[in-house]
Design an enzyme around this catalytic site. Structure first.
Site, short mmCIF file in Angstrom:
data_model
loop_
_atom_site.label_atom_id
_atom_site.label_comp_id
_atom_site.label_asym_id
_atom_site.label_seq_id
_atom_site.Cartn_x
_atom_site.Cartn_y
_atom_site.Cartn_z
N GLU A 26 0.85 -1.19 0.00
CA GLU A 26 0.00 0.00 0.00
C GLU A 26 0.89 1.25 0.00
OE1 GLU A 26 -2.96 0.12 3.12
OE2 GLU A 26 -3.53 2.18 2.66
N ASN A 74 -6.68 1.59 2.80
CA ASN A 74 -7.39 2.85 2.95
C ASN A 74 -6.92 3.90 1.93
OD1 ASN A 74 -8.58 1.61 5.14
ND2 ASN A 74 -7.26 2.59 6.66
N ASN A 174 -12.23 -0.89 -0.72
CA ASN A 174 -11.55 -1.37 0.48
C ASN A 174 -12.31 -0.94 1.73
OD1 ASN A 174 -9.04 -2.33 2.00
ND2 ASN A 174 -9.24 -0.21 2.74
N GLU A 175 -12.62 -1.88 2.60
CA GLU A 175 -13.24 -1.60 3.91
C GLU A 175 -14.27 -0.46 3.84
OE1 GLU A 175 -10.14 -1.25 6.94
OE2 GLU A 175 -9.56 -3.33 6.66
N TYR A 241 -7.24 -8.48 11.76
CA TYR A 241 -5.92 -8.39 12.40
C TYR A 241 -6.08 -8.91 13.82
CZ TYR A 241 -4.54 -5.28 8.58
OH TYR A 241 -4.25 -4.76 7.35
N GLU A 288 -6.41 -9.02 3.84
CA GLU A 288 -5.59 -8.39 4.89
C GLU A 288 -5.66 -9.27 6.13
OE1 GLU A 288 -5.96 -4.18 5.69
OE2 GLU A 288 -6.43 -3.75 3.60
N GLN A 336 1.37 -6.07 5.86
CA GLN A 336 1.69 -5.83 4.46
C GLN A 336 3.04 -6.47 4.15
OE1 GLN A 336 1.21 -1.63 3.55
NE2 GLN A 336 -0.87 -1.59 4.42
O1 AHR Z 1 -3.04 -2.53 6.27
C1 AHR Z 1 -3.27 -1.32 6.94
C2 AHR Z 1 -4.69 -0.83 6.82
O2 AHR Z 1 -5.53 -1.66 7.56
C3 AHR Z 1 -5.28 -0.83 5.45
O3 AHR Z 1 -5.00 0.32 4.74
C4 AHR Z 1 -6.76 -0.91 5.72
O4 AHR Z 1 -7.46 -1.52 4.69
C5 AHR Z 1 -6.85 -1.64 7.05
O5 AHR Z 1 -7.69 -0.98 7.91
#
Ligand code: AHR
Length: 502
Positions: A26, A74, A174-175, A241, A288, A336
């Site tokens: 990213e 994001n 994305n999200e 996460y 992710e 990432q």
């Molecule tokens: O990977 C970091 C961020 O985590 C990404 O930009 C977003 O999609 C998520 O909230």
């Protein structure tokens, strides 16, 4: 007390899709600039023509990364892709709204595709559904994939790229559910819009694979989105996460929640297919995942985590989940790939591999082939009690009979190798207080050679980590005689390779 690990090479789950070992870059922190792209590097680490860091490319090549997602995250939700093509001196600097920085646009689509080619990975583009329009998205797809005599295809040619890039993977935002997202939407609004986008994108290029924007895989958002988008997408994306909260047991148990989440996602996919009378392939793109504590490593400050052995065990437990769920998860991207919540950290003088690099390396190189059904017997004391699991895991498992199944100290996945001559077993001993001496038993038809190879990730202290100065945690390979029983050191990860007698 510990019962046995049972692995039967005759009991297949599904093929392990190599795409579960994918990555994500990213425009965030030092992932792109100073990570994969460093044209000013004074230490000779970058290719003078392209500006790509050669050491980073090599570290990722060793991980055999099959796909890389780009450009966010994001970031993408206010990204104008057109700013990132053409002569570099003409590219505009823009305010960047995800991480509140400035985007120089010196690295864009053409640089990303060329970098992927160097790496030997397939590009995966996430579309801007925040500030971006469908017209922008179609233009991006045309620029990348069209062989026609049309404006954006010709613009690509003008920029020096005669052949279409054939980017296969395209994600619808994305999200979009997140309050932090530029262009956040309600589920119904997103579903309607994304449905129209998918139709149009496919008209332009019927060969692409389209990914819907999911949440955790078990949220109401996922249910609504799947119901509407199941007919028009190929994958549903999930992001999770896990967080250590500074506690080892919380850290290594987090992935149990992802496993439960995936079982729910599978049911939501089944339901959407049943309701829509669809017989098509629709699987999960877990684009992710990782261990990330945003308090410890805030996104706005570049999210540079410094991982220890506990985090490496958590990553191994994550990967065990993807191998066990081989039937559901066909793509997974660690978030990432460089510097930002990453297994690789760079400086202008070099890079170091974090603890989490090593489980990834072992999985991507060894845990391919066919995922095998594994049973780990539970004895009293061999799984986490309700009090010690993280709230997130409790929330997902406590009300189900899965709790004990998902929260065992000994966490295992297994494959039959692509050549069908080896059984490889990935085992995390998540307990930081006890070794286990445990029988490993194979199905009745399987005969195993007694010489085995062990690849172990371990260190005496659970808090040991790596740095530019020293490598405390990496892989130790050794050959051993196997007599039916194996001793798992406390807080260890290992892949055991057994040869089948032919
Ligand atoms: O990977 C970091 C961020 O985590 C990404 O930009 C977003 O999609 C998520 O909230």
């Amino acid at each position: 007390v510990m019962a046995a690990i049972h692995v039967d090479p005759a009991r297949f789950i599904d093929e392990v899709d190599p795409r579960i070992y994918s990555g994500f870059t990213e425009h965030m922190g030092r992932c792109i600039y100073g990570g994969i792209y460093d044209p000013e590097n004074k230490h000779g680490l970058s290719d003078p023509q392209t500006g790509y860091r050669k050491d980073v490319l090599q570290a990722l090549k060793d991980l055999k990364v099959p796909i890389v997602r780009y450009p966010g995250g994001n970031f993408v939700s206010s990204y104008r892709w057109q700013d990132g093509i053409g002569p570099k001196e003409l590219r505009p600097r823009r305010p960047e709204l995800a991480w509140l920085t400035e985007e120089s646009n010196q690295f864009g689509t053409d640089e990303f595709i060329a970098w992927c080619r160097e790496l030997g990975a397939e590009p995966f583009i996430c579309l801007n559904m925040g500030t971006g329009t469908l017209e922008d998205a179609l233009a991006w797809l045309e620029y990348c994939n069209s062989a026609s005599n049309t404006f954006y295809a010709n613009l690509r040619r003008k920029n020096g790229h005669e052949e279409p890039y054939s980017v296969k993977y395209w994600a619808l935002g994305n999200e979009v559910w997140g309050p932090w997202q530029v262009g956040q939407m309600e589920a119904q609004d997103y579903a309607k819009k994304a449905y129209q986008w998918a139709k149009a994108l496919r008209l332009l290029d019927p060969s692409i694979k389209i990914i819907s924007c999911g949440e955790t895989g078990y949220a109401d958002w996922d249910r609504v989105i799947l119901r509407k988008l199941a007919p028009v997408v190929d994958f549903h994306s999930v992001h999770i996460y896990t967080v250590s909260e500074g506690k080892h047991l919380v850290n290594v148990m987090g992935p149990a929640a992802a496993e439960k989440a995936l079982e729910i996602t599978q049911s939501l996919i089944d339901l959407a297919k049943i309701e829509g009378n669809l017989s098509k392939s629709l699987t999960v793109c877990f684009d992710e995942w990782n261990v990330w504590d945003p308090v410890r490593a805030p996104g706005e400050k570049g999210a540079e985590e410094h991982y220890d052995l506990s985090d490496a065990l958590a990553v191994a437990a994550w990967l065990n989940v993807f191998v066990r769920k081989a039937g559901i998860v066909k793509i997974a991207c660690i978030a990432q790939s460089v510097n930002v919540i990453s297994p690789i950290i760079t400086s202008p003088e070099g890079l170091f591999k974090q603890t989490t690099y090593y489980p990834l390396l072992l999985f991507s190189n060894l845990m391919r082939g066919t995922s095998l059904d594994v049973h780990v017997g539970t004895a009293p004391g061999s799984y986490y009690t309700e009090a010690t699991v993280p709230a997130f895991v409790q929330h997902l498992t406590l009300h189900t009979p899965d709790h004990a199944k998902l929260t065992k100290f000994v966490d295992v996945s297994a494959v039959l190798s692509p050549d069908k001559d080896e059984v490889r077993i990935a085992i995390v001993n998540r307990n930081d207080a006890a070794d286990y001496t445990i029988p490993i038993r194979f199905g009745p038809a399987a005969a195993i050679e007694d010489d085995i190879v062990v690849h172990e990730v371990w260190s005496p202290n659970i808090k040991d980590s790596n740095s530019f100065q020293e490598t405390k945690v990496d892989v130790v390979r050794r050959e051993e005689k196997f007599d039916g029983i194996y001793t798992l050191k406390k807080h260890s990860f290992q892949v055991l390779v057994f040869r089948l007698k032919m």
